[in-house]
Design an enzyme around this catalytic site. Structure first.
Site, PDB file in Angstrom:
ATOM      1  N   ARG A  64      72.660 -35.959  86.898  1.00  0.00           N
ATOM      2  CA  ARG A  64      73.272 -34.726  86.409  1.00  0.00           C
ATOM      3  C   ARG A  64      74.795 -34.833  86.380  1.00  0.00           C
ATOM      4  NH1 ARG A  64      73.763 -29.146  89.325  1.00  0.00           N
ATOM      5  NH2 ARG A  64      74.049 -27.750  87.558  1.00  0.00           N
ATOM      6  N   HIS A  68      77.176 -34.051  83.242  1.00  0.00           N
ATOM      7  CA  HIS A  68      78.297 -33.105  83.281  1.00  0.00           C
ATOM      8  C   HIS A  68      79.610 -33.786  82.934  1.00  0.00           C
ATOM      9  CE1 HIS A  68      76.433 -29.590  85.777  1.00  0.00           C
ATOM     10  NE2 HIS A  68      75.650 -30.008  84.819  1.00  0.00           N
ATOM     11  N   ASP A  69      79.786 -35.012  83.396  1.00  0.00           N
ATOM     12  CA  ASP A  69      81.000 -35.741  83.049  1.00  0.00           C
ATOM     13  C   ASP A  69      81.105 -35.865  81.528  1.00  0.00           C
ATOM     14  OD1 ASP A  69      83.360 -37.164  83.396  1.00  0.00           O
ATOM     15  OD2 ASP A  69      82.326 -39.090  83.476  1.00  0.00           O
ATOM     16  N   GLY A  74      84.254 -35.576  77.480  1.00  0.00           N
ATOM     17  CA  GLY A  74      83.749 -36.933  77.300  1.00  0.00           C
ATOM     18  C   GLY A  74      83.539 -37.642  78.636  1.00  0.00           C
ATOM     19  N   ASP A  76      84.644 -39.503  80.987  1.00  0.00           N
ATOM     20  CA  ASP A  76      85.948 -40.031  81.384  1.00  0.00           C
ATOM     21  C   ASP A  76      86.214 -39.860  82.874  1.00  0.00           C
ATOM     22  OD1 ASP A  76      86.251 -37.321  81.626  1.00  0.00           O
ATOM     23  OD2 ASP A  76      88.238 -37.243  80.711  1.00  0.00           O
ATOM     24  N   PRO A 163      75.907 -26.299  78.941  1.00  0.00           N
ATOM     25  CA  PRO A 163      74.874 -25.316  78.581  1.00  0.00           C
ATOM     26  C   PRO A 163      74.442 -24.516  79.809  1.00  0.00           C
ATOM     27  CG  PRO A 163      74.006 -27.573  78.503  1.00  0.00           C
ATOM     28  CD  PRO A 163      75.477 -27.680  78.744  1.00  0.00           C
TER      29      PRO A 163
HETATM   30  C1  HEM Z   1      69.732 -28.832  78.038  1.00  0.00           C
HETATM   31  C2  HEM Z   1      70.593 -28.145  78.745  1.00  0.00           C
HETATM   32  C3  HEM Z   1      70.628 -28.155  80.245  1.00  0.00           C
HETATM   33  C4  HEM Z   1      70.742 -27.075  81.048  1.00  0.00           C
HETATM   34  C5  HEM Z   1      70.863 -25.629  80.587  1.00  0.00           C
HETATM   35  C6  HEM Z   1      70.705 -27.547  82.408  1.00  0.00           C
HETATM   36  C7  HEM Z   1      70.826 -26.719  83.523  1.00  0.00           C
HETATM   37  C8  HEM Z   1      70.613 -27.130  84.828  1.00  0.00           C
HETATM   38  C9  HEM Z   1      70.682 -26.269  85.977  1.00  0.00           C
HETATM   39  C10 HEM Z   1      71.042 -24.812  85.939  1.00  0.00           C
HETATM   40  C11 HEM Z   1      70.341 -27.005  87.061  1.00  0.00           C
HETATM   41  C12 HEM Z   1      70.165 -26.550  88.497  1.00  0.00           C
HETATM   42  C13 HEM Z   1      71.431 -26.151  89.188  1.00  0.00           C
HETATM   43  C14 HEM Z   1      71.111 -25.549  90.539  1.00  0.00           C
HETATM   44  O1  HEM Z   1      70.639 -24.405  90.585  1.00  0.00           O
HETATM   45  O2  HEM Z   1      71.331 -26.232  91.558  1.00  0.00           O
HETATM   46  C15 HEM Z   1      70.083 -28.343  86.593  1.00  0.00           C
HETATM   47  C16 HEM Z   1      69.702 -29.373  87.394  1.00  0.00           C
HETATM   48  C17 HEM Z   1      69.547 -30.667  86.954  1.00  0.00           C
HETATM   49  N1  HEM Z   1      69.796 -31.129  85.685  1.00  0.00           N
HETATM   50 FE1  HEM Z   1      70.125 -30.007  84.047  1.00  0.00          FE
HETATM   51  N2  HEM Z   1      70.563 -28.896  82.419  1.00  0.00           N
HETATM   52  C18 HEM Z   1      70.523 -29.325  81.118  1.00  0.00           C
HETATM   53  C19 HEM Z   1      70.443 -30.632  80.685  1.00  0.00           C
HETATM   54  C20 HEM Z   1      70.359 -31.714  81.536  1.00  0.00           C
HETATM   55  C21 HEM Z   1      70.488 -33.088  81.107  1.00  0.00           C
HETATM   56  C22 HEM Z   1      70.799 -33.564  79.693  1.00  0.00           C
HETATM   57  C23 HEM Z   1      70.299 -33.853  82.221  1.00  0.00           C
HETATM   58  C24 HEM Z   1      70.329 -35.348  82.359  1.00  0.00           C
HETATM   59  C25 HEM Z   1      69.937 -36.194  81.434  1.00  0.00           C
HETATM   60  C26 HEM Z   1      70.056 -32.950  83.331  1.00  0.00           C
HETATM   61  C27 HEM Z   1      69.760 -33.327  84.609  1.00  0.00           C
HETATM   62  C28 HEM Z   1      69.579 -32.472  85.665  1.00  0.00           C
HETATM   63  C29 HEM Z   1      69.115 -32.904  86.983  1.00  0.00           C
HETATM   64  C30 HEM Z   1      68.703 -34.312  87.364  1.00  0.00           C
HETATM   65  C31 HEM Z   1      69.106 -31.764  87.794  1.00  0.00           C
HETATM   66  C32 HEM Z   1      68.720 -31.690  89.280  1.00  0.00           C
HETATM   67  C33 HEM Z   1      69.963 -31.877  90.117  1.00  0.00           C
HETATM   68  C34 HEM Z   1      69.725 -31.861  91.617  1.00  0.00           C
HETATM   69  O3  HEM Z   1      68.657 -32.255  92.082  1.00  0.00           O
HETATM   70  O4  HEM Z   1      70.668 -31.472  92.337  1.00  0.00           O
HETATM   71  N3  HEM Z   1      70.129 -31.659  82.879  1.00  0.00           N
HETATM   72  N4  HEM Z   1      70.264 -28.398  85.240  1.00  0.00           N
END
Ligand code: HEM
Ligand SMILES: *[C@@H]1O[C@H](CO)[C@@H](O)[C@H](O)[C@H]1NC(C)=O
Ligand SMILES: *[C@@H]1O[C@H](CO)[C@@H](O)[C@H](O)[C@H]1NC(C)=O
Ligand SMILES: *[C@@H]1O[C@H](CO)[C@@H](O)[C@H](O)[C@H]1NC(C)=O
Ligand SMILES: *[C@@H]1O[C@H](CO)[C@@H](O)[C@H](O)[C@H]1NC(C)=O
Length: 325
Positions: A64, A68-69, A74, A76, A163
């Site tokens: 993640r 985010h980076d 970009g 970076d 997002p």
């Molecule tokens: C499509 C739009 C996306 C949205 C709206 C989104 C949103 C989120 C949110 C809100 C969380 C949880 C934050 C929390 O409550 O702690 C999360 C966790 C996570 N996201 Fe996304 N995300 C998106 C795309 C992605 C992408 C592209 C990746 C990687 C390829 C990714 C990988 C992850 C991972 C691995 C976690 C778990 C992190 C942890 O265990 O601490 N997400 N995401």
């Protein structure tokens, strides 16, 4: 005349924007440090392996962190920078990104600096660590072209361009498109949610107050709601919920099964059923047990890793990942 000049200027800006978007990733190549720091990739891999074997739950936040980076300024390394007296950095931005695992990036950087000082960027180290960490929890290993340089700017308010979890399909598609990623990349990269955890607070309104009337999001499977409510009480800000219950520490294709059953955690996950292409992909992967997910994920990660990179003489090679030189 002035108008004509304005039109010319506008056209030039459009051309610059086009060239920039096509140039995503230009200057990156596999084995970039072969001559200048031959052991760099092996060092990063071994540090990641030792850290992740002790704390497998850090693999997800590292993936993640790379996302985010790349989505803010970009890829970076801007997400790694600490706030300073006069600047609040991305990592401390609203929304608090709840990112974890910075110490692993720092450990890898320290080890690489000991071998070849001032050569390998923090942005590259983050890209490598994300790949190696996911591979270690049984995920696919994608190639990581290198040569990113580190940015010198990190601004908390810019993390708002990520997002949000309540994004709808229109917002998601246009956000990804603005980074040069298409609808397939969107549905494939969302599969990153097959690992890791989320805070209960992130889905509180979906469970308890969706439209402000004490209601639940109707797009959520009603048979799944009691389970989620039992884990997450209203106003719980600390409990972590497994994104993919039962296998949140291993990278698999369960995400698509969950989403197809309307059990995706976020509205952004559920939204993948609202577009013909993304919903067809979700259903296909769910039915075929992720027949092409790993190979698609590799392709999309390579694309994501190229967003807005600094190469050549742009930026710098930071000495310490949390500080600009
Ligand atoms: C499509 C739009 C996306 C949205 C709206 C989104 C949103 C989120 C949110 C809100 C969380 C949880 C934050 C929390 O409550 O702690 C999360 C966790 C996570 N996201 Fe996304 N995300 C998106 C795309 C992605 C992408 C592209 C990746 C990687 C390829 C990714 C990988 C992850 C991972 C691995 C976690 C778990 C992190 C942890 O265990 O601490 N997400 N995401
Ligand atoms: C960056 O911030 C972290 C967390 O607040 C802190 O532990 C670390 O020492 C800081 N790094 C530097 C170089 O100031
Ligand atoms: C941000 O999140 C981290 C980890 O969840 C927490 O320790 C920290 O206090 C939060 N910071 C703010 C400003 O809310
Ligand atoms: C998506 O969200 C935007 C911004 O909130 C809104 O303007 C738009 O109508 C929504 N689109 C759909 C299809 O729900
Ligand atoms: C639900 O949302 C409404 C409107 O935002 C708010 O007035 C109300 O206090 C919320 N209820 C709870 C229990 O949080």
């Amino acid at each position: 005349m002035a108008t004509k000049r304005h039109i010319t200027l506008a056209l030039q800006l459009v051309v610059v924007a086009l060239v920039l978007s096509i140039a995503n990733g230009k200057g990156l190549k596999l084995g970039f440090y072969k001559k200048t720091c031959p052991r760099a990739e092996a060092i990063v891999k071994s540090i990641t392996a030792s850290k992740i074997s002790l704390a497998p739950s850090l693999a997800a936040p590292l993936l993640r962190m790379h996302f985010h980076d790349c989505f803010v300024r970009g890829c970076d390394g801007s997400v790694l920078l600490n706030s300073t007296k006069n600047n609040q950095a991305e990592k401390d931005g609203p929304p608090n990104l709840s990112l974890r695992g910075f110490q692993i990036i720092d450990a890898a950087k320290t080890a690489v600096e000991a071998a070849c000082p001032g050569v390998v960027s923090c942005a590259d180290i983050l890209a490598l660590v994300a790949r190696d960490a996911i591979q270690q929890i049984k995920g696919p290993a994608w190639p990581v072209p290198l040569g990113r340089r580190d940015g010198r700017v990190s601004i908390a308010s810019e993390s708002r361009t990520l997002p949000p979890p309540n994004a709808n399909i229109t917002q998601l598609k246009s956000l990804f498109a603005s980074k040069g990623l298409n609808v397939k990349d969107l549905v494939v990269l969302s599969g990153g949610h097959t690992v890791g955890t989320s805070h209960c607070s992130t889905i509180a309104s979906r469970l308890y107050n969706f439209t402000g009337k004490g209601d639940t999001d109707p797009s959520l499977d009603s048979d799944y709601v009691p389970f989620l409510k039992s884990k997450c009480k209203p106003n719980d800000r600390t409990t972590l919920l497994e994104m993919d219950p039962g296998s949140f520490r291993s990278f698999d294709d369960d995400y698509y099964t969950m989403v197809s059953k309307r059990r995706g955690l976020f509205q952004s996950d559920a939204a993948l059923l609202d577009d013909k292409k993304t919903s067809a992909y979700v259903k296909l992967q769910a039915q075929s047990h992720g027949s092409t997910f790993f190979s698609d994920f590799k392709d999309s990660m390579v694309k994501m890793g190229k967003i807005g990179v600094l190469t050549g003489k742009a930026g710098e090679i930071r000495k310490v990942c949390t500080l600009v030189n």
